[in-house]
Design an enzyme around this catalytic site. Structure first.
Site, mmCIF file in Angstrom:
data_model
loop_
_atom_site.group_PDB
_atom_site.id
_atom_site.type_symbol
_atom_site.label_atom_id
_atom_site.label_comp_id
_atom_site.label_asym_id
_atom_site.label_seq_id
_atom_site.Cartn_x
_atom_site.Cartn_y
_atom_site.Cartn_z
ATOM 1 N N ASP A 184 -13.046 47.013 -2.500
ATOM 2 C CA ASP A 184 -13.940 46.162 -3.272
ATOM 3 C C ASP A 184 -15.099 45.673 -2.404
ATOM 4 O O ASP A 184 -14.889 45.244 -1.262
ATOM 5 C CB ASP A 184 -13.142 44.970 -3.819
ATOM 6 C CG ASP A 184 -13.849 44.261 -4.937
ATOM 7 O OD1 ASP A 184 -14.030 44.872 -5.995
ATOM 8 O OD2 ASP A 184 -14.209 43.087 -4.752
ATOM 9 N N GLU A 217 -16.751 50.360 -2.995
ATOM 10 C CA GLU A 217 -17.689 49.796 -3.964
ATOM 11 C C GLU A 217 -18.895 49.269 -3.192
ATOM 12 O O GLU A 217 -18.782 48.338 -2.393
ATOM 13 C CB GLU A 217 -17.030 48.666 -4.755
ATOM 14 C CG GLU A 217 -17.939 48.071 -5.804
ATOM 15 C CD GLU A 217 -17.381 46.791 -6.411
ATOM 16 O OE1 GLU A 217 -17.668 46.526 -7.594
ATOM 17 O OE2 GLU A 217 -16.669 46.048 -5.714
#
Length: 359
Positions: free
Chosen positions: A16, A58
């Site tokens: 993330d 990400e």
């Protein structure tokens, strides 16, 4: 922590907002800090670097050049990244994601084509329309009413025939749609709730705020998976964290599996093609520029093979002249009696894949 899970036998990691490690708040650097890639290489060496694992980061701020730093195999960082340039195309320039503008198909063609060609052999890209932070693509850029199945299949074909690793988000394979709300009490996402009250205090009209939420809110992708026609779409006998989309009696896994022409079987066919044909994995990408604005057409080229992909991203019919040569039909989202030649009429959200016949 990573080595703990590697020893458990997992297949990889999705990281993330990985581009924010190494941030320097005192210098107002929040992403792509000077030590970012040094940290990633250290992590690679200490954990998954010698293992057969897939890693994806990400990276909201990645450019094509930065993407090569992450995913060039020689640099020993990540397998690939999620980049989001195409996802911001329905957002007013310089504004928040809630400030909407119509999608420009020529812009979409330009951005996706750039990512197809700029990485070359020095990087690897992910392919996606949906995730847990994004609204459903059929509702966002397609037509979730009259042409739900046609537009769902079209978006699948457009993306999965490109170079990169495709991702399928839960419910995408059966054509799940956004779940519009009429009151903020129906929302769970803290980002949505905070934005609602902030904009109310600034004088925005409630109707305009709800319109933005129904277009871009994260809850749209977080409603429970629709398994069958039973209560709560078969997801739970309890009370789910979000209301189930009321269309679950029509859109569910059970119905999709029973219909051999459903969106699900388009995804299944695309996965089979990717496993069977190296051209989809490794082939060169070439955008076809002589098309109507709403038509996205491109070639994939590999060794002696040549495939043509044509997608009408519109509920309007469009005219297009097919290139000369003998092509055979690989797949389509509409019934096709034979492979067309010359000038053709593309039906709403029509998409097909053609393969050049053996010379």
């Amino acid at each position: 922590m990573m080595n703990f899970w590697i020893e458990k036998g997992i297949g990889g990691f999705r990281m993330d907002v990985i581009d924010t490690i190494g941030k320097l708040p005192d210098q107002e650097i929040t992403s792509n800090g000077p030590k970012l890639h040094e940290y990633l290489q250290e992590m690679n060496q200490a954990t998954f670097g010698t293992k057969d694992l897939m890693t994806v980061g990400e990276t909201w701020g990645a450019t094509t050049e930065i993407a090569k730093l992450y995913s060039d195999p020689k640099r020993n960082e990540l397998s690939m990244i999620f980049q989001f340039e195409h996802i911001g195309l329905d957002q007013q320039s310089g504004k928040d994601k809630w400030d909407l503008k119509p999608l420009s198909i020529p812009e979409l063609k330009q951005v996706l084509s750039k990512w197809q060609t700029s990485l070359g052999d020095d990087g690897w890209n992910s392919l996606f329309w949906n995730n847990h932070d994004l609204p459903r693509i059929i509702s966002r850029w397609g037509n979730d009413q009259t042409y739900r199945e046609e537009s769902g299949k079209m978006f699948a074909i457009l993306l999965h025939m490109m170079k990169g690793t495709p991702y399928i988000y839960q419910g995408e394979e059966i054509g799940m749609t956004n779940y519009p709300i009429s009151e903020i009490a129906q929302a769970q996402d803290i980002e949505t709730i905070n934005m609602y009250y902030e904009r109310l205090s600034l004088g925005y009209a409630k109707e305009d705020i709800l319109r933005s939420i129904n277009a871009k809110g994260r809850d749209n992708a977080r409603t429970p998976m629709q398994w069958d026609r039973s209560p709560n779409a078969g997801f739970t006998k309890g009370i789910p964290w979000l209301h189930v989309n009321p269309n679950y009696k029509e859109i569910n896994v059970q119905s999709a599996l029973a219909d051999k022409h459903s969106i699900f079987y388009t995804y299944k066919k695309l996965i089979e093609l990717r496993k069977q044909h190296e051209i989809i994995v490794w082939g060169e990408y070439q955008l076809i520029t002589e098309t109507p604005d709403d038509v996205f057409a491109y070639y994939r080229l590999y060794k002696e093979e040549k495939w043509l992909i044509v997608c009408n991203i519109s509920e309007k019919t469009n005219q297009m002249t097919l290139p000369s040569g003998d092509f055979s039909l690989v797949m389509s989202n509409y019934p096709q009696e034979e492979t067309s030649k010359g000038k053709i009429t593309l039906r709403p959200y029509e998409a097909f894949v053609l393969k050049r016949m053996e010379q």
